[in-house]
Design an enzyme around this catalytic site. Sequence first.
Site, PDB file in Angstrom:
ATOM      1  N   ASP A  20      15.887  12.718 -16.672  1.00  0.00           N
ATOM      2  CA  ASP A  20      15.214  13.615 -17.611  1.00  0.00           C
ATOM      3  C   ASP A  20      16.088  13.878 -18.839  1.00  0.00           C
ATOM      4  O   ASP A  20      17.314  13.825 -18.768  1.00  0.00           O
ATOM      5  CB  ASP A  20      14.896  14.941 -16.896  1.00  0.00           C
ATOM      6  N   ARG A  33      11.115  10.672 -30.284  1.00  0.00           N
ATOM      7  CA  ARG A  33      11.384  10.650 -28.840  1.00  0.00           C
ATOM      8  C   ARG A  33      11.608   9.229 -28.310  1.00  0.00           C
ATOM      9  O   ARG A  33      12.374   9.020 -27.370  1.00  0.00           O
ATOM     10  CB  ARG A  33      10.220  11.303 -28.089  1.00  0.00           C
ATOM     11  N   ASN A  68       2.875  12.526 -16.186  1.00  0.00           N
ATOM     12  CA  ASN A  68       3.283  12.081 -17.526  1.00  0.00           C
ATOM     13  C   ASN A  68       2.132  11.457 -18.332  1.00  0.00           C
ATOM     14  O   ASN A  68       2.244  11.270 -19.544  1.00  0.00           O
ATOM     15  CB  ASN A  68       4.468  11.104 -17.459  1.00  0.00           C
ATOM     16  N   TRP A  69       0.997  11.163 -17.665  1.00  0.00           N
ATOM     17  CA  TRP A  69      -0.186  10.675 -18.400  1.00  0.00           C
ATOM     18  C   TRP A  69      -0.682  11.710 -19.398  1.00  0.00           C
ATOM     19  O   TRP A  69      -1.416  11.389 -20.325  1.00  0.00           O
ATOM     20  CB  TRP A  69      -1.327  10.330 -17.437  1.00  0.00           C
TER      21      TRP A  69
END
Length: 243
Positions: A20, A33, A68-69
């Site tokens: 993470d 990102r 995470n979708w």
Amino acid sequence: MPVDGVPPGRMPRHVAVIMDGNGRWAKRRALPRAFGHRKGVAALKGAVRFCSDHGIPVLTVYAFSTENWQRPSTEVKFLMELMKKTFTSEIDELHQEGVRIRFIGERNAFSSDITEVWNNAESLTKDNDNVLLNIAFNYGGRRELVLASRALAAKAAAGVIEPGDIDEDSLSAELLTTPCEDPDLLIRTAGQCRVSNFLLWQLAYTEIHVTDVLWPDFSDEDFKAAIVDFSQRDRKFGRVLEM
Ligand code: IPE
Ligand code: IPE
Ligand code: MG
């Protein structure tokens, strides 16, 4: 082989990692990102090499969760492409290093160009026995338990087993990490003290090490620190240790 100062018997044999902090790594540098995710791949390569150098036979990494979708579709798409590219361009090197690759997660969400990359990586490396790298992609611990329950229910409905025969071993046998032993050590980078739907069953007695280091910065020194921390834990498994 073992980490300096850690007796061989105190080395973990299965390490799980919640990788993470990619987004925060990028944000701190005022970068998109995606840069953090790219740098995260390099950190993953380092972690695999570390396991190989230190005789850690199993590494299970959380790369994309069922939750995470819900991220912006551009980020989801980027992560899919990055995963595909990584396991196309790095596969020969991983194979040469004796790494066996397995993708754990639900596959039917993906198009054939992605599942082909996975199948190729798995079949090319299937006989390697240096490090087993489980990549949890489209993985969720709750989903895994639902699928395991369904498989057992189907066996019971077909008369292959009796409902009363279902026990911890038969449920474990249906999990995606089978036949790996449960992780000894879970490392979570980037400071959050939660499991985020990772390996819910398997973590029952895993030692947890949380570090503030962001995943793209996670180095051999950080891995060593996690192992030294692990090696000093008394694993009691509910028992009383002899005084
Ligand atoms: C982990 O980094 C990678 C994935 C979940 C795919 P994040 O993208 O979650 O990074 P943060 O938590 O936003 O910093
Ligand atoms: C967990 O990280 C999933 C992966 C590392 C792939 P997240 O960033 O998705 O977890 P939360 O949202 O902080 O719990
Ligand atoms: Mg995160």
